[in-house]
Design an enzyme around this catalytic site. Structure first.
Site, PDB file in Angstrom:
ATOM      1  N   ASN A   1       0.846  -1.190   0.000  1.00 36.15           N
ATOM      2  CA  ASN A   1       0.000   0.000   0.000  1.00 36.15           C
ATOM      3  C   ASN A   1       0.881   1.240   0.000  1.00 36.15           C
ATOM      4  O   ASN A   1       1.981   1.213   0.570  1.00 36.15           O
ATOM      5  CB  ASN A   1      -0.901  -0.019   1.248  1.00 36.15           C
ATOM      6  CG  ASN A   1      -1.993   1.021   1.178  1.00 36.15           C
ATOM      7  OD1 ASN A   1      -1.802   2.181   1.505  1.00 36.15           O
ATOM      8  ND2 ASN A   1      -3.147   0.598   0.707  1.00 36.15           N
ATOM      9  N   ALA A   2       0.374   2.318  -0.619  1.00 38.02           N
ATOM     10  CA  ALA A   2       1.101   3.585  -0.631  1.00 38.02           C
ATOM     11  C   ALA A   2       1.383   4.067   0.789  1.00 38.02           C
ATOM     12  O   ALA A   2       2.383   4.745   1.043  1.00 38.02           O
ATOM     13  CB  ALA A   2       0.306   4.629  -1.412  1.00 38.02           C
TER      14      ALA A   2
ATOM     15  N   GLU B   1       1.583 -14.576   3.541  1.00 42.98           N
ATOM     16  CA  GLU B   1       1.113 -15.618   4.467  1.00 42.98           C
ATOM     17  C   GLU B   1      -0.180 -15.192   5.150  1.00 42.98           C
ATOM     18  O   GLU B   1      -1.103 -15.995   5.334  1.00 42.98           O
ATOM     19  CB  GLU B   1       2.182 -15.898   5.531  1.00 42.98           C
ATOM     20  CG  GLU B   1       3.515 -16.368   4.973  1.00 42.98           C
ATOM     21  CD  GLU B   1       4.483 -15.237   4.629  1.00 42.98           C
ATOM     22  OE1 GLU B   1       4.028 -14.138   4.258  1.00 42.98           O
ATOM     23  OE2 GLU B   1       5.694 -15.465   4.733  1.00 42.98           O
TER      24      GLU B   1
END
Ligand code: DUR
Ligand code: ZN
Length: 140
Positions: free
Chosen positions: A52-53, A62
């Site tokens: 994510n940014a 996992e």
């Protein structure tokens, strides 16, 4: 689902974690990771890392896999295979993932898989000794 021989199940699990790595969304790290979880019933659920940014919101492969598996109704697991692009050593899941996997059983086999499909078998117990588990929250 028809029962498979263990070697066949492991071969499929390893192949699926390699496929899952292809789906990784990792524009920031450029470090794709794939995971595949084997349920006690023989189903396989995969995951990849999703970045994510806002970097800290990244979810590892996992944990993507285990959360997906639980959301699909699975609670009991026997093994996980994990892979990344590192060719010269077997790489284990991060500490956060070890703890999250331990929530759903202490007896997992863990297959640390290289990009060429070779793997080293270990266990969640060995990867997270003296773990804090749901059993510790049960009243005496
Ligand atoms: O066990 C791990 C360790 C790291 N990553 C991901 C998170 C991040 O997207 C990238 C680099 O840390 O690898 C995983 O998916 N699993
Ligand atoms: Zn992790």
């Amino acid at each position: 689902m028809l029962p498979k021989c263990l070697a066949c199940a492991v071969a499929e699990l390893v192949a699926k974690c390699l496929q899952a790595r292809e789906m990784a969304y990792c524009p920031y790290s450029g470090f794709p990771v794939g995971a595949a979880i084997l349920t006690t019933g023989g189903a396989i659920v995969t995951g990849c890392n999703v970045e994510n940014a806002s970097y800290g919101l990244t979810v590892c492969a996992e944990r993507t896999a285990i959360q997906r598996a639980v959301a699909e109704g699975y609670r009991r697991f026997t093994a996980i295979a994990v892979t990344c692009d590192i060719k010269d050593s077997f790489v284990g899941p991060c500490g956060a993932c070890r703890q999250v996997l331990m929530e759903f059983g202490t007896e997992w086999d863990v297959y640390l898989t290289k990009p060429d499909g070779s793997y080293r078998k270990t266990s969640l117990r060995d990867l997270l000794p003296l773990a804090f588990t749901p059993a510790h929250l049960q009243k005496n």
